[in-house]
Design a protein around this motif. Structure first.
Motif, PDB file in Angstrom:
ATOM      1  N   LEU A 102      20.242 -10.657 -44.380  1.00 23.33           N
ATOM      2  CA  LEU A 102      19.572  -9.251 -43.820  1.00 23.33           C
ATOM      3  C   LEU A 102      20.576  -8.166 -43.902  1.00 23.33           C
ATOM      4  O   LEU A 102      19.993  -6.896 -44.030  1.00 23.33           O
ATOM      5  N   PHE A 117      12.642  -5.305 -37.657  1.00 22.70           N
ATOM      6  CA  PHE A 117      13.683  -6.697 -37.415  1.00 22.70           C
ATOM      7  C   PHE A 117      13.187  -7.286 -35.791  1.00 22.70           C
ATOM      8  O   PHE A 117      13.119  -6.439 -34.909  1.00 22.70           O
ATOM      9  N   ASP A 118      13.353  -8.537 -35.848  1.00 23.41           N
ATOM     10  CA  ASP A 118      13.541  -9.105 -34.231  1.00 23.41           C
ATOM     11  C   ASP A 118      14.409 -10.177 -34.455  1.00 23.41           C
ATOM     12  O   ASP A 118      14.263 -11.223 -35.086  1.00 23.41           O
ATOM     13  N   PHE A 119      15.649 -10.042 -33.787  1.00 22.90           N
ATOM     14  CA  PHE A 119      16.588 -11.241 -33.642  1.00 22.90           C
ATOM     15  C   PHE A 119      16.541 -11.981 -32.500  1.00 22.90           C
ATOM     16  O   PHE A 119      17.575 -12.850 -32.109  1.00 22.90           O
ATOM     17  N   LEU A 127      11.805 -12.854 -38.773  1.00 24.15           N
ATOM     18  CA  LEU A 127      13.010 -12.002 -38.675  1.00 24.15           C
ATOM     19  C   LEU A 127      12.771 -10.461 -39.244  1.00 24.15           C
ATOM     20  O   LEU A 127      13.439  -9.627 -38.542  1.00 24.15           O
ATOM     21  N   GLU A 130      23.644 -15.985 -38.218  1.00 20.78           N
ATOM     22  CA  GLU A 130      22.278 -16.051 -39.021  1.00 20.78           C
ATOM     23  C   GLU A 130      22.078 -14.733 -39.547  1.00 20.78           C
ATOM     24  O   GLU A 130      21.068 -14.732 -40.464  1.00 20.78           O
ATOM     25  N   PHE A 131      22.367 -13.515 -38.959  1.00 25.07           N
ATOM     26  CA  PHE A 131      22.034 -12.262 -39.682  1.00 25.07           C
ATOM     27  C   PHE A 131      22.708 -12.266 -41.202  1.00 25.07           C
ATOM     28  O   PHE A 131      22.141 -11.587 -42.116  1.00 25.07           O
ATOM     29  N   THR A 191       9.007 -11.917 -35.042  1.00 28.91           N
ATOM     30  CA  THR A 191       9.841 -12.900 -34.195  1.00 28.91           C
ATOM     31  C   THR A 191      10.292 -14.102 -34.882  1.00 28.91           C
ATOM     32  O   THR A 191      11.428 -14.551 -34.984  1.00 28.91           O
ATOM     33  N   ARG A 208      15.316 -14.689 -31.858  1.00 33.42           N
ATOM     34  CA  ARG A 208      15.329 -16.257 -32.037  1.00 33.42           C
ATOM     35  C   ARG A 208      16.704 -16.558 -32.641  1.00 33.42           C
ATOM     36  O   ARG A 208      16.922 -17.664 -32.745  1.00 33.42           O
ATOM     37  N   PHE A 209      17.582 -15.610 -32.913  1.00 31.43           N
ATOM     38  CA  PHE A 209      18.918 -16.100 -33.182  1.00 31.43           C
ATOM     39  C   PHE A 209      19.606 -16.963 -32.184  1.00 31.43           C
ATOM     40  O   PHE A 209      19.525 -16.441 -31.165  1.00 31.43           O
TER      41      PHE A 209
END
Ligand code: ADP
Ligand code: MG
Length: 154
Positions: free
Chosen positions: A95, A79-81, A65, A89-90, A62, A83-84
């Protein structure tokens, strides 16, 4: 697309489903993990990593990322997005490079990187069941994903 459903009565069943998925992984695969917070996405990933023989701690990505797991045979990227705040942001975090070449990629909250996330092979959906357990469904998104799904249900 073609799909499979399974009831997971408890956490051990979620870990076992992840471990089962681990028995049929090609060196290059992208898996989308969908479901609410607490649905079991990280638990399933933990089961998959245990199934591959990774014995260390499996923590939620989290804040980081991405969490990488590598040995001589295979590279796994979790991966954990969640909090985008925006999908760019990717790219900003670089990433996209993790999606080039070999590696098993598991992605929580993939929609938050849309439309930058490259095409995936398999979709895993987890829902909290009224019983307190979970409902798992798998859907193939590519021929590689279909092979994986077939092995999972075989
Ligand atoms: P997510 O990554 O989807 O937010 P986690 O895997 O971190 O969810 O956490 C899910 C929680 O649900 C954990 O406390 C885990 O023990 C529990 N859990 C996982 N699978 C099941 C299941 N099949 N039945 C009941 N509880 C489960
Ligand atoms: Mg999680």
């Amino acid at each position: 697309g073609p799909s499979a459903r399974l009831h997971l009565p408890d956490e051990d069943a979620t870990l076992a489903a992840g471990a089962r998925l681990a028995t049929a992984l090609p060196p290059r695969l992208t898996i989308l993990l969908r479901g609410d917070l607490g649905a079991g996405k990280t638990t399933l990933t933990r089961g998959l990593l245990r199934g591959l023989g990774f014995t260390g701690r499996v923590k939620s990505p989290t804040y980081t990322l991405v969490e990488p797991y590598k040995d001589s045979r295979i590279s796994v990227y979790h991966f954990d997005f969640y909090r985008f705040t925006h999908a760019e942001e990717f790219l900003e975090a670089g990433l996209d490079e993790y999606f080039e070449g070999d590696g098993v990629r598991l992605v929580e909250w993939p929609d938050r990187a849309h439309p930058y996330l490259p095409a995936a092979d398999l979709e895993v959906l987890l829902h909290v069941a009224p019983s307190g357990g979970r409902e798992l469904s798998l859907r193939a998104l590519s021929p590689e994903g279909q092979t994986c799904l077939n092995d999972f249900i075989a």
